[in-house]
Structure formats: C-alpha cells, structure tokens
Design an enzyme around this catalytic site. Structure first.
Site, PDB file in Angstrom:
ATOM      1  N   GLU A   1      -1.678  -9.132   4.369  1.00 51.72           N
ATOM      2  CA  GLU A   1      -1.644  -9.569   5.762  1.00 51.72           C
ATOM      3  C   GLU A   1      -3.013  -9.718   6.410  1.00 51.72           C
ATOM      4  O   GLU A   1      -3.122 -10.259   7.510  1.00 51.72           O
ATOM      5  CB  GLU A   1      -0.787  -8.598   6.592  1.00 51.72           C
ATOM      6  CG  GLU A   1      -1.406  -7.232   6.828  1.00 51.72           C
ATOM      7  CD  GLU A   1      -1.210  -6.226   5.695  1.00 51.72           C
ATOM      8  OE1 GLU A   1      -1.479  -5.045   5.925  1.00 51.72           O
ATOM      9  OE2 GLU A   1      -0.799  -6.624   4.582  1.00 51.72           O
TER      10      GLU A   1
ATOM     11  N   HIS B   1      -3.501  -5.352   0.804  1.00 52.19           N
ATOM     12  CA  HIS B   1      -2.935  -5.797   2.086  1.00 52.19           C
ATOM     13  C   HIS B   1      -2.952  -7.321   2.164  1.00 52.19           C
ATOM     14  O   HIS B   1      -3.968  -7.915   2.503  1.00 52.19           O
ATOM     15  CB  HIS B   1      -3.734  -5.189   3.244  1.00 52.19           C
ATOM     16  CG  HIS B   1      -3.480  -3.731   3.412  1.00 52.19           C
ATOM     17  ND1 HIS B   1      -2.454  -3.241   4.190  1.00 52.19           N
ATOM     18  CD2 HIS B   1      -4.091  -2.649   2.878  1.00 52.19           C
ATOM     19  CE1 HIS B   1      -2.458  -1.923   4.133  1.00 52.19           C
ATOM     20  NE2 HIS B   1      -3.426  -1.539   3.340  1.00 52.19           N
TER      21      HIS B   1
ATOM     22  N   CYS C   1       0.847  -1.197   0.000  1.00 54.46           N
ATOM     23  CA  CYS C   1       0.000   0.000   0.000  1.00 54.46           C
ATOM     24  C   CYS C   1       0.886   1.253   0.000  1.00 54.46           C
ATOM     25  O   CYS C   1       1.525   1.549  -1.001  1.00 54.46           O
ATOM     26  CB  CYS C   1      -0.992  -0.052   1.157  1.00 54.46           C
ATOM     27  SG  CYS C   1      -2.369   1.117   0.971  1.00 54.46           S
TER      28      CYS C   1
END
Length: 183
Positions: free
Chosen positions: A163, A161, A73
């Site tokens: 994660e 993202h 990002c």
C-alpha cells in the site's frame, strides 16, 4: 460488486490499504479487529499490519470465514502463527527498501511480479516457517520468507507493504487479490 474488508490491526499504514482498494473501485470497509466474525460481510479480507501479536483481536476467527484472506506484514504473521507455522524476530529489524525474488511465477497473488520487485518492508518480526499447506513464494537477502500462499484455501501473505509508494508494484498485489476474490 466485490466487497473486501480491511481489518485494522492498528498499523500505521492501514488507512492506505483501505484507500488502495477504494481507488481500484472496490466496495471496501475498514473495521477494527475486535469486530465479531459473524458481523463481517465480505468476499475477501485483508489483515493489516500492526504493532504486535498481542493486539490481534478476533483475527483468528476471520480465518474460518471461507473467503480469501491477504495478510500484510503482521497479517501474514497472524496467518503463520494461527495455522501452526512459526514467527520470530528478524535479523534486520526495522523498515527497509528490499528487492524481493519471486519464487513461484504461477502464484496468483505475486507471480505476475516475477522475477523480482522492489518493496518497502518491516522485518522486526517475520515468518520463520510456513504452515502446512502453504508454499514459500518470495524471498530476499534480508528475509527468507517474504511471501507465502495456500492456493487451496485462498490464504496469502506478504511481509512487505503493497500500500505504500515505496513499493513499486503494490497496486498489482491488490489487483491480483481482487481477482482471487472475484474468481
């Protein structure tokens, strides 16, 4: 053992990036972005997401360490801005569940996700033009440049993202980055 340092750009999910790597058995540390580059001892660096380009600390210096870098990002936007690409406001704005089309099946970071994957991404700001030497590797109907890679310099970026739980194949992105760092 491969050591990957996560640079904290003060994003809300940064601790999850650190945890995702730790869960893969990686020797990893989470360090603030004001840490001097010469103090980093790493085989790879993750530039985390964060709120804005005005709080990126020493991130530009980390690009000169000659280790693979994954920008997530804001981290991807730092790569673009520092290497003469272009970053601007996104048309969509906030977070969204997005289908990303993988444009390069041979890309070492995201090629294994082809032909497409579902991700969780913020599009308040985004890369508008990739820097010289980079390949545009993923796109969506929300954001033209969802990912980019410079394989020769081992610099990679994703707008989304990997994660977070909403990203279907996020772990694969971290596994692929680990493989890059180990090669």
């Amino acid at each position: 053992m491969t050591r990957i340092v996560v640079i904290d750009n003060h994003g809300q999910f940064t601790h999850l990036e650190h945890r995702a790597l730790r869960d893969l058995g990686v020797d990893t540390d989470l360090v603030d972005n004001d840490t001097p580059a010469e103090e980093l001892d790493a085989d790879g660096i993750v530039l985390s997401g964060g709120p804005d380009m005005n709080r990126i600390g020493n991130c530009p210096d980390y690009l000169d360490l000659d280790v693979p870098v994954l920008g997530i990002c804001l981290g991807m936007q730092i790569l673009a801005a520092e290497l003469d690409g272009r970053v601007g406001g996104g048309d969509y704005g906030g977070y969204a569940d997005v289908t990303v089309d993988i444009l390069d099946e041979d890309d070492p970071l995201i090629g294994s996700l082809a032909p497409d994957t579902r991700v969780w991404a913020s599009h308040a700001d985004e890369v508008k033009e990739v820097p010289e030497g980079f390949t545009h590797t993923a796109s969506s109907d929300v954001c033209d440049i969802e990912a980019m890679s410079d394989v020769d310099r081992d610099l990679y970026g994703v707008q989304w993202h990997p994660e977070v739980a909403h990203t279907e194949e996020g772990e694969a992105v971290f596994e692929n980055f680990l493989a890059i760092c180990e090669s």
